[in-house]
Enzyme design. Structure first.
Site, PDB file in Angstrom:
ATOM      1  N   ASP A  15      38.428  69.874  24.880  1.00 13.94           N
ATOM      2  CA  ASP A  15      38.846  69.277  23.607  1.00 13.94           C
ATOM      3  C   ASP A  15      40.044  68.335  23.753  1.00 13.94           C
ATOM      4  OD1 ASP A  15      40.673  71.159  24.211  1.00 13.94           O
ATOM      5  OD2 ASP A  15      40.694  72.140  22.251  1.00 13.94           O
ATOM      6  N   HIS A  60      41.484  48.019  45.679  1.00 14.98           N
ATOM      7  CA  HIS A  60      41.605  48.820  44.462  1.00 14.98           C
ATOM      8  C   HIS A  60      42.204  50.207  44.726  1.00 14.98           C
ATOM      9  CE1 HIS A  60      38.443  46.222  42.198  1.00 14.98           C
ATOM     10  NE2 HIS A  60      39.635  45.677  42.230  1.00 14.98           N
ATOM     11  N   ASP A  72      51.107  46.821  42.800  1.00 19.55           N
ATOM     12  CA  ASP A  72      50.474  45.971  41.787  1.00 19.55           C
ATOM     13  C   ASP A  72      50.502  46.783  40.511  1.00 19.55           C
ATOM     14  OD1 ASP A  72      48.807  44.559  40.095  1.00 19.55           O
ATOM     15  OD2 ASP A  72      47.252  44.197  41.605  1.00 19.55           O
ATOM     16  N   ASP A 113      50.984  41.768  34.646  1.00 21.08           N
ATOM     17  CA  ASP A 113      50.262  42.053  35.894  1.00 21.08           C
ATOM     18  C   ASP A 113      51.039  41.446  37.060  1.00 21.08           C
ATOM     19  OD1 ASP A 113      48.358  42.562  37.806  1.00 21.08           O
ATOM     20  OD2 ASP A 113      46.837  41.201  37.002  1.00 21.08           O
ATOM     21  N   HIS A 125      39.500  37.672  47.673  1.00 18.82           N
ATOM     22  CA  HIS A 125      39.423  37.664  46.203  1.00 18.82           C
ATOM     23  C   HIS A 125      39.876  36.320  45.667  1.00 18.82           C
ATOM     24  CE1 HIS A 125      43.813  38.277  45.831  1.00 18.82           C
ATOM     25  NE2 HIS A 125      43.726  39.241  46.724  1.00 18.82           N
ATOM     26  N   HIS A 157      43.153  35.224  37.328  1.00 15.25           N
ATOM     27  CA  HIS A 157      42.253  35.545  36.208  1.00 15.25           C
ATOM     28  C   HIS A 157      43.035  35.340  34.934  1.00 15.25           C
ATOM     29  CE1 HIS A 157      44.475  39.383  35.957  1.00 15.25           C
ATOM     30  NE2 HIS A 157      44.382  39.434  37.279  1.00 15.25           N
ATOM     31  N   HIS A 193      42.251  41.771  32.760  1.00 17.83           N
ATOM     32  CA  HIS A 193      41.314  40.699  33.106  1.00 17.83           C
ATOM     33  C   HIS A 193      40.802  40.205  31.759  1.00 17.83           C
ATOM     34  CE1 HIS A 193      40.635  42.659  37.316  1.00 17.83           C
ATOM     35  NE2 HIS A 193      41.812  42.100  37.180  1.00 17.83           N
ATOM     36  N   GLU A 218      47.753  34.982  42.248  1.00 14.49           N
ATOM     37  CA  GLU A 218      47.911  36.163  43.090  1.00 14.49           C
ATOM     38  C   GLU A 218      47.203  36.076  44.437  1.00 14.49           C
ATOM     39  OE1 GLU A 218      45.673  39.661  41.736  1.00 14.49           O
ATOM     40  OE2 GLU A 218      45.262  38.619  39.869  1.00 14.49           O
ATOM     41  N   TYR A 263      44.972  40.313  53.897  1.00 12.82           N
ATOM     42  CA  TYR A 263      44.708  41.725  54.196  1.00 12.82           C
ATOM     43  C   TYR A 263      44.119  41.779  55.604  1.00 12.82           C
ATOM     44  CZ  TYR A 263      45.054  41.224  49.209  1.00 12.82           C
ATOM     45  OH  TYR A 263      45.498  40.863  47.951  1.00 12.82           O
ATOM     46  N   ARG A 310      50.109  40.972  48.932  1.00  9.19           N
ATOM     47  CA  ARG A 310      49.709  40.158  47.775  1.00  9.19           C
ATOM     48  C   ARG A 310      50.982  39.864  46.996  1.00  9.19           C
ATOM     49  NH1 ARG A 310      45.927  42.921  46.205  1.00  9.19           N
ATOM     50  NH2 ARG A 310      46.707  44.204  44.514  1.00  9.19           N
ATOM     51  N   GLU A 368      51.869  38.388  43.202  1.00  7.11           N
ATOM     52  CA  GLU A 368      51.197  38.056  41.937  1.00  7.11           C
ATOM     53  C   GLU A 368      52.212  37.812  40.836  1.00  7.11           C
ATOM     54  OE1 GLU A 368      48.696  41.208  40.293  1.00  7.11           O
ATOM     55  OE2 GLU A 368      47.632  39.708  39.098  1.00  7.11           O
TER      56      GLU A 368
HETATM   57  N1  GLY Z   1      45.920  44.410  38.689  1.00 10.03           N
HETATM   58  C1  GLY Z   1      44.652  43.835  38.612  1.00 10.03           C
HETATM   59  C2  GLY Z   1      44.623  42.507  39.160  1.00 10.03           C
HETATM   60  O1  GLY Z   1      45.575  42.068  39.767  1.00 10.03           O
HETATM   61  O2  GLY Z   1      43.695  41.794  38.968  1.00 10.03           O
HETATM   62 MN    MN Z   2      45.794  40.298  38.553  1.00 13.44          MN
HETATM   63 MN    MN Z   3      47.533  42.849  39.624  1.00 13.10          MN
END
Ligand code: GLY
Ligand code: MN
Ligand code: MN
Length: 465
Positions: A40, A247, A264, A275, A358, A362, A369, A412, A416, A433, A435
């Site tokens: 619950d 991820h 991140d 972000d 990647h 975005h 996103h 970003e 890697y 990374r 960003e």
């Molecule tokens: N934290 C998700 C991205 O950087 O797209």
């Molecule tokens: Mn991002």
């Molecule tokens: Mn991010």
């Protein structure tokens, strides 16, 4: 901003939707359902972004109906003293018109009775397609009684259309109110990153066992301390090789002297996401190979930032990033020109993809996103085909979105490096990374996340403190 100005913002958005529906149109927008976590207990409730965009209302069990003539009807939870003792105060339909600026409001218990009446004599029903489980069949259920009344002269809507396109276009360009919230969210997130960096170095200096969750705790503390409701997405706190898992989530791995940490994480504030990614040496000092790759990623980000301005295409920052990375990967010896050719070849044959797999950004907004087409609407019919050099697949390309002032996107780039034959061992398991979040302006972009330093020297200085 006073309450009435606030109400006015949502009223104007509803009016823009009404104007887009066409004669005889009606739009139905539900908020998000509550979701059970186990037995619950529910997951922490998060409203639907489209619904919130049009109402500023965060209670569950609510629906908004907008007619093409601009009439707005809200369905919401009725006042109920017993439920409110357990779950909290409800606005209730009596107060909703004055507080939210809708024309009328009813209990959500009256949906089944009132929706057929609202749909009667309408031509087109608009609702967000493929976003709410069961919405389409509920709407069909409300259309059945309308159809039953056709023989008494009622008209039944003949078409159903996706409201997402209308709302996505509106949400893609952030107004001043939204930009102000996003700046505040970014500042909070930047402070959280600083806090995590400093804790990492301080714990290692003190000889303590540092785990990813210690730094995650710093992020959460900084978010909540400054009024953010929750993280905008699952925070990534990745020690050492974990940074190469795109991820990865904040877990329990030890953070060791000499390793990098990739964080991140961004908070959500009043419905808007931030972000940020920073990668820093756990103990506050980059090693030579770490710094080499860090400087390369930063240079590629600088190039992307320089390519971000109104009139440029969404893809331009990505292309700028890839151009810098392609040359840099050859220069540092991660790619061998004898095998993959020069920078232009590295781009054409996509051999950089081994280390950078990647996109460079975005849209960012209510959703991390965020919604919004990445194709320029006026050019959607222009299609070109190319063969992907890695998969051999035929890819259909459409012209990338032209950036306009008020669009918000992330920038970003990363690298890697997984252990592999031919890859210099000094770089193995380094994941980086960087960003930042950018508001597009007429002449460039405003980076709203730079309260947390990004230059290697500045990160080192911060972590010495
Ligand atoms: N934290 C998700 C991205 O950087 O797209
Ligand atoms: Mn991002
Ligand atoms: Mn991010």
């Amino acid at each position: 901003m006073d309450a009435s100005t606030h109400t006015q913002i949502y009223a104007e958005r509803r009016a823009r939707v009404a104007a887009a529906l066409g004669p005889g149109g009606i739009a139905i927008v539900p908020t998000a359902p509550e979701r059970a976590r186990n037995r619950d207990s529910d997951f922490l409730y998060r409203h639907d972004s489209y619904f919130y965009y049009l109402t500023g209302f965060t209670e569950p069990n609510a629906w908004l109906v907008i007619s093409a003539e601009g009439a707005t009807t809200l369905f919401c939870q009725p006042k109920d003293l017993e439920r409110e003792i357990w779950d909290g105060i409800r606005l209730g339909p009596e107060a909703a018109p004055a507080v939210l600026g809708v024309d009328e409001a009813f209990s959500v218990a009256e949906l089944a009775q009132r929706l057929p009446r609202l749909l009667e004599n309408r031509r087109t029903v608009w609702y967000p397609f493929a976003t709410h489980d069961g919405l389409e069949s509920r709407i069909n259920g409300w259309l059945q009684p309308v159809r039953a009344r056709v023989r008494y002269g009622a008209l039944c809507p003949e078409s159903q259309r996706d409201l997402c396109g209308v709302l996505d276009e509106m949400r893609l360009v952030k107004d001043a109110h939204e930009q102000a919230i996003m700046r505040r969210a970014s500042r909070i997130s930047a402070q959280a990153h600083i806090r995590a960096m400093q804790r990492s170095a301080a714990m290692l200096r003190a000889g303590q066992d540092v785990r990813e969750y210690h730094l995650d705790a710093e992020l959460l503390h900084a978010f909540r301390e400054q009024g953010s409701q929750y993280p905008a997405y699952g925070s990534i706190v990745a020690a050492g090789a974990n940074a190469c898992v795109l991820h990865y989530r904040a877990d329990a791995a030890p953070i060791r002297n000499g390793e990098l940490v990739l964080i991140d994480a961004g908070c959500e504030l009043d419905g808007y996401a931030s972000d940020i990614t920073r990668t820093f040496p756990a103990n506050g000092r980059f090693t030579g190979p770490q710094r080499t790759l860090y400087e390369l990623v930063l240079a590629s980000q600088d190039a992307a930032v320089a390519a971000t301005r109104a009139g440029a295409r969404f893809v331009d920052p990505h292309d700028a990033t890839v151009a810098v990375l392609a040359q840099g990967l050859l220069d540092v010896g991660l790619l061998d020109a004898n095998k993959v050719g020069h920078a232009q070849d590295v781009i054409a044959n996509r051999s950089y993809f081994q280390f950078y797999m990647h996109r460079t950004g975005h849209w960012l907004g209510m959703d991390v996103h965020d919604c919004g087409s990445y194709v320029e609407p006026a050019e959607v019919g222009t299609v070109s085909e190319r063969k992907d050099p890695l998969s051999g697949e035929i890819i259909k390309d459409r012209p990338s979105r032209i950036l306009r002032p008020g669009m918000v996107l992330t920038i970003e780039p990363g690298l890697y490096v997984r252990p592999a034959e031919g890859v210099p061992e000094a770089f193995w398991n380094i994941g980086i990374r960087i960003e930042d979040d950018a508001i597009v302006t007429a002449t460039g972009c405003e980076l709203i996340t730079r309260d947390v330093p990004v230059k290697a020297d500045e990160i080192e200085a911060l972590m010495r403190g």
